[in-house]
Every structure is written in C-alpha cells, then in structure tokens.
Design a protein around this motif. Sequence first.
Motif, PDB file in Angstrom:
ATOM      1  N   ALA A  60       0.832  -1.835   0.052  1.00  0.00           N
ATOM      2  CA  ALA A  60      -0.242   0.033  -0.141  1.00  0.00           C
ATOM      3  C   ALA A  60       1.052   1.314   0.073  1.00  0.00           C
ATOM      4  CB  ALA A  60      -0.707  -0.132   1.792  1.00  0.00           C
ATOM      5  N   VAL A  61       1.764   1.267   0.785  1.00  0.00           N
ATOM      6  CA  VAL A  61       3.094   2.502   1.052  1.00  0.00           C
ATOM      7  C   VAL A  61       3.085   2.835  -0.150  1.00  0.00           C
ATOM      8  CG1 VAL A  61       5.145   3.351   1.740  1.00  0.00           C
ATOM      9  CG2 VAL A  61       3.471   2.557   3.335  1.00  0.00           C
ATOM     10  N   LEU A  62       4.212   1.580  -1.093  1.00  0.00           N
ATOM     11  CA  LEU A  62       5.193   1.643  -2.396  1.00  0.00           C
ATOM     12  C   LEU A  62       4.049   2.338  -3.137  1.00  0.00           C
ATOM     13  CD1 LEU A  62       6.998  -1.916  -2.453  1.00  0.00           C
ATOM     14  CD2 LEU A  62       7.771   0.479  -2.633  1.00  0.00           C
ATOM     15  N   ASN A  63       2.691   1.978  -3.243  1.00  0.00           N
ATOM     16  CA  ASN A  63       1.730   2.328  -4.137  1.00  0.00           C
ATOM     17  C   ASN A  63       1.139   3.591  -4.332  1.00  0.00           C
ATOM     18  OD1 ASN A  63      -1.101   1.233  -6.485  1.00  0.00           O
ATOM     19  ND2 ASN A  63      -1.685   2.035  -4.415  1.00  0.00           N
ATOM     20  N   ALA A  64       0.989   3.741  -2.987  1.00  0.00           N
ATOM     21  CA  ALA A  64       0.930   5.447  -2.330  1.00  0.00           C
ATOM     22  C   ALA A  64       1.856   6.159  -3.491  1.00  0.00           C
ATOM     23  CB  ALA A  64       0.705   5.708  -0.958  1.00  0.00           C
ATOM     24  N   GLY A 109       1.619   9.148  -5.794  1.00  0.00           N
ATOM     25  CA  GLY A 109       1.995  10.433  -5.685  1.00  0.00           C
ATOM     26  C   GLY A 109       2.994  11.065  -5.950  1.00  0.00           C
ATOM     27  N   LEU A 110       3.849  10.167  -6.650  1.00  0.00           N
ATOM     28  CA  LEU A 110       4.762  10.834  -7.125  1.00  0.00           C
ATOM     29  C   LEU A 110       4.885  11.226  -8.094  1.00  0.00           C
ATOM     30  CD1 LEU A 110       8.085   8.656  -5.956  1.00  0.00           C
ATOM     31  CD2 LEU A 110       7.920  11.577  -5.612  1.00  0.00           C
ATOM     32  N   ILE A 111       4.234  10.933  -9.342  1.00  0.00           N
ATOM     33  CA  ILE A 111       3.737  11.231 -10.973  1.00  0.00           C
ATOM     34  C   ILE A 111       2.523  11.435 -10.965  1.00  0.00           C
ATOM     35  CG2 ILE A 111       2.349   9.248 -12.813  1.00  0.00           C
ATOM     36  CD1 ILE A 111       2.832   7.282 -11.957  1.00  0.00           C
ATOM     37  N   ILE A 112       2.018  12.330  -9.486  1.00  0.00           N
ATOM     38  CA  ILE A 112       0.523  13.460 -10.123  1.00  0.00           C
ATOM     39  C   ILE A 112       1.183  14.596  -9.624  1.00  0.00           C
ATOM     40  CG2 ILE A 112      -0.982  13.900  -8.371  1.00  0.00           C
ATOM     41  CD1 ILE A 112      -2.188  11.579  -7.362  1.00  0.00           C
ATOM     42  N   THR A 113       2.516  14.455  -8.250  1.00  0.00           N
ATOM     43  CA  THR A 113       3.894  15.626  -8.254  1.00  0.00           C
ATOM     44  C   THR A 113       4.540  16.122  -9.496  1.00  0.00           C
ATOM     45  OG1 THR A 113       5.331  14.589  -6.932  1.00  0.00           O
ATOM     46  CG2 THR A 113       3.485  15.895  -5.580  1.00  0.00           C
ATOM     47  N   VAL A 128       9.421  -1.570  -8.380  1.00  0.00           N
ATOM     48  CA  VAL A 128       9.871  -2.026  -6.808  1.00  0.00           C
ATOM     49  C   VAL A 128       8.366  -3.042  -7.001  1.00  0.00           C
ATOM     50  CG1 VAL A 128      10.288  -2.271  -4.571  1.00  0.00           C
ATOM     51  CG2 VAL A 128      12.032  -0.998  -6.030  1.00  0.00           C
ATOM     52  N   PHE A 129       7.229  -2.582  -6.705  1.00  0.00           N
ATOM     53  CA  PHE A 129       5.653  -2.280  -6.166  1.00  0.00           C
ATOM     54  C   PHE A 129       4.894  -4.133  -7.199  1.00  0.00           C
ATOM     55  CE2 PHE A 129       1.782  -1.440  -7.476  1.00  0.00           C
ATOM     56  CZ  PHE A 129       0.810  -1.934  -6.378  1.00  0.00           C
ATOM     57  N   ILE A 130       5.685  -3.550  -8.424  1.00  0.00           N
ATOM     58  CA  ILE A 130       5.263  -4.678  -9.457  1.00  0.00           C
ATOM     59  C   ILE A 130       5.816  -5.803  -9.393  1.00  0.00           C
ATOM     60  CG2 ILE A 130       4.934  -5.207 -11.898  1.00  0.00           C
ATOM     61  CD1 ILE A 130       4.718  -2.159 -12.539  1.00  0.00           C
ATOM     62  N   ILE A 131       7.430  -5.605  -8.769  1.00  0.00           N
ATOM     63  CA  ILE A 131       8.205  -7.524  -8.424  1.00  0.00           C
ATOM     64  C   ILE A 131       7.470  -7.396  -7.654  1.00  0.00           C
ATOM     65  CG2 ILE A 131      10.464  -8.316  -8.429  1.00  0.00           C
ATOM     66  CD1 ILE A 131      11.334  -5.794  -9.929  1.00  0.00           C
ATOM     67  N   ARG A 132       7.291  -7.049  -6.492  1.00  0.00           N
ATOM     68  CA  ARG A 132       6.904  -7.501  -5.327  1.00  0.00           C
ATOM     69  C   ARG A 132       5.105  -8.144  -5.611  1.00  0.00           C
ATOM     70  NH1 ARG A 132       6.697  -8.014   0.271  1.00  0.00           N
ATOM     71  NH2 ARG A 132       4.949  -7.221   1.534  1.00  0.00           N
ATOM     72  N   GLN A 133       3.988  -7.774  -6.108  1.00  0.00           N
ATOM     73  CA  GLN A 133       3.410  -8.099  -6.698  1.00  0.00           C
ATOM     74  C   GLN A 133       3.301  -9.681  -7.032  1.00  0.00           C
ATOM     75  OE1 GLN A 133       0.952  -6.323  -5.493  1.00  0.00           O
ATOM     76  NE2 GLN A 133       2.616  -5.471  -4.140  1.00  0.00           N
ATOM     77  N   LEU A 134       4.195  -9.178  -7.922  1.00  0.00           N
ATOM     78  CA  LEU A 134       4.369 -10.949  -8.757  1.00  0.00           C
ATOM     79  C   LEU A 134       4.746 -12.401  -7.656  1.00  0.00           C
ATOM     80  CD1 LEU A 134       6.390  -9.075 -11.844  1.00  0.00           C
ATOM     81  CD2 LEU A 134       4.237 -10.205 -11.709  1.00  0.00           C
ATOM     82  N   HIS A 135       4.938 -11.492  -6.902  1.00  0.00           N
ATOM     83  CA  HIS A 135       6.088 -12.858  -5.692  1.00  0.00           C
ATOM     84  C   HIS A 135       4.628 -13.206  -4.685  1.00  0.00           C
ATOM     85  CE1 HIS A 135       9.266 -11.770  -7.812  1.00  0.00           C
ATOM     86  NE2 HIS A 135       9.863 -12.966  -7.646  1.00  0.00           N
TER      87      HIS A 135
END
Length: 209
Positions: free
Chosen positions: A65-69, A73-77, A103-110
């Motif tokens: 959730a933190v990685l996603n946010a 957040g970085l994309i919006i700013t 990192v977020f996407i790689i984590r989701q794959l596992h």
Amino acid sequence: LGFNAFVVASFSALAPSIAAGILSVASWHWLFAINVPLGVVALWLAERVLPMTPRAGYRFDFLSAVLNAVTFGLIITLVDGLGRSPGPIELGELILALLIGTVFIIRQLHLTVPLLPVDLFRRPIFALSVATSVCSYIGQTSAYVALPFYFQYVGGLSQIDTGLMMTPWPAMVVIVAPIAGRLSDRYPAGILGSVGLFAMTAGLLSLLF
C-alpha cells in the motif's frame, strides 16, 4: 453494473451545478470541505445498510500500500510540476516513480494475494479491456476538465451557467446506463462497448471542431 453507473452518473450530473452554487458564495476550499460531512453520512449509512462480510484470512499488505501510494504520489506531483516549470526536481520524481513502481510490481508477482494482480494482465481480453477503459476515461476526463475553463474564459459564462452547461453529459449517462446494463445481458459486451466508444469519439471530435 448498469444501476451502479446510474447512481454515479446521477450525482455527477448534480455535482457541476452544486459546485457552481458553492463557488458563487464561498471559496474553492469548500469544494473539498463539503465532502467531510458527506463522507461521515456515507460511512454511517454503510454501517447500517451494507451486509456484514467475513474478514479475510490474510493480513493487509501495508508495504504494498505504501509503495503504491508513493508511486502514484510521485506521478501526480510530477505531472503538476511538468505543467508549471519542468526541471531537475521533476526528473528526480520521474526516476523515483519508475524505481519504486518497479519494486512495487515485482513484489506483487511474488504474493499469493497481491494488491495489484499483475498476472491477470497475461490474459489478452483482460489487458485489452483495461487498456480500452483507461483510454476512454482519459479522453472523457480531458474534455470534462477542459470544458468548464472554456465556458468561463472563452464563452464568458458565469459559474452557475457553466455548471448547468456541464450537466447534460452525465445526465445522458443516467439515461443510458440502465439501458446498457440490460442490453449487455442480451448482446456481446464488445459490440456495445464499440458502439459506445464510437459515439463518444464522435462527440469529442464535434467538440474539437
């Protein structure tokens, strides 16, 4: 799905006029502040009306959730900065968003129960549907965001008139949504979606010209 779209569109139709009324008597901050009491009422109604569901057998993934946010957040700013004065800060935000997003996407794959089920995108029909949805929302939202500025600064309309001019768009969704829901039970969704996208494209082109 049709009734869900009906409810969303109904309040989207009301929102421009309500927002215009608020702006005519208060500052833009109240456009956000008004959501606090509405949110409280929504939570109260949800507690009383929605059925209880059993708790899931796994813990909420706070790290994902933190990685996603942080990624979004970085994309919006980043987008906000690009619209002002692009510089080294925006370049840093882009690099960080790409790194943290990866990192977020790689984590989701596992993960057994991922926050973002990336593996679903291996199904062509799912990937195509999501891509089509994203493109249609970008097209619709771009026009929906730009039109109020056009009405006010080019057309010279008041805030109240601008709100009323924005109402027909979602009002048509209110009418079409239940009809589309019933039709989707009888006819292929691909055909209905193509007809809808063609109609929206024709509407956007008519606005452009």
